[in-house]
Design an enzyme around this catalytic site. Sequence first.
Site, PDB file in Angstrom:
ATOM      1  N   ASP A  51       0.812  -1.206   0.000  1.00 21.16           N
ATOM      2  CA  ASP A  51       0.000   0.000   0.000  1.00 21.16           C
ATOM      3  C   ASP A  51       0.851   1.264   0.000  1.00 21.16           C
ATOM      4  OD1 ASP A  51      -2.385  -1.369  -0.078  1.00 21.16           O
ATOM      5  OD2 ASP A  51      -2.719  -1.308   2.083  1.00 21.16           O
ATOM      6  N   TYR A 165      -3.530   4.566  10.072  1.00 27.35           N
ATOM      7  CA  TYR A 165      -3.196   5.336  11.265  1.00 27.35           C
ATOM      8  C   TYR A 165      -4.458   5.620  12.081  1.00 27.35           C
ATOM      9  CZ  TYR A 165      -0.343   8.848  13.781  1.00 27.35           C
ATOM     10  OH  TYR A 165       0.360   9.574  14.712  1.00 27.35           O
TER      11      TYR A 165
END
Length: 266
Positions: A51, A165
Amino acid sequence: MPDRKNIHFYYHENKEVEKKLEPLFNLARSNDLNIVKDHKDASIIVSVGGDGAFLQAVRKTGFRQDCLYTGITYSDESGLYCDFNMDNFDEMLHSVMHEEIEVRKYPVIEAQVNGESSFHCLNEVSIRSTIIKSIAIEVIIDDMHFETFRGDGLIVATPTGSTGYNKSTNGAVIDPKIPCFQVSELASINNNRYRTLGSSFVLNQDRKLTLEVIQDGNDYPIIGLDNEAYNIKNIKDVTITLSDKVIKTVKLKNNSYWDRVKRTFL
């Protein structure tokens, strides 16, 4: 749009990687695809890696609106942005060349710093303290003061960025078909002076979020844009909106966003 047969591979060039990719290059050529060095000439941009490589490919090629992006992971990797790996690259080529393409569209957020520099993000924008001191930020929604935050920082994530995150801070995982963005706290301080919501919240596509950095000595925070960090001196405010841009990717049949979330986390 450039000729759909023009394909650009985005990867960190070295002999070892190119040796691994040579079978893919040969397969592309055998399917009458033209491998182009300049991404501006391509209609298909393929990132090689996980990614992180996909995010870099989109950023370094300028969030192009006139091409398709897709990602290939190595055989032992998985990715939420990458539908394909080294073992099924031929399936991707067959989909592109011989079948009706299903296109997945990912929302993008735009961050404007100090009313000047503007940046796009596919994953998230974060603002964090760079010193051993909490950062104070006025949080304003559509020109209405919402809260005064003090803590390590804030994350503003797209739906696809919600699994990264943002998720690590107990934010929600959001379906990418919902045009919105999510705000999550990093180690907020709640006391008699500072009071925050204490949870993530989601803003609709037509909302404007303004983060005003309180100038109390922490005037040089780090702005994180996807997987890159920028040091910008004297940040006064960051205005975040959902961009009109979307990132278009080739969708593999029977491999929805939630299929990949399940494989990755469950």
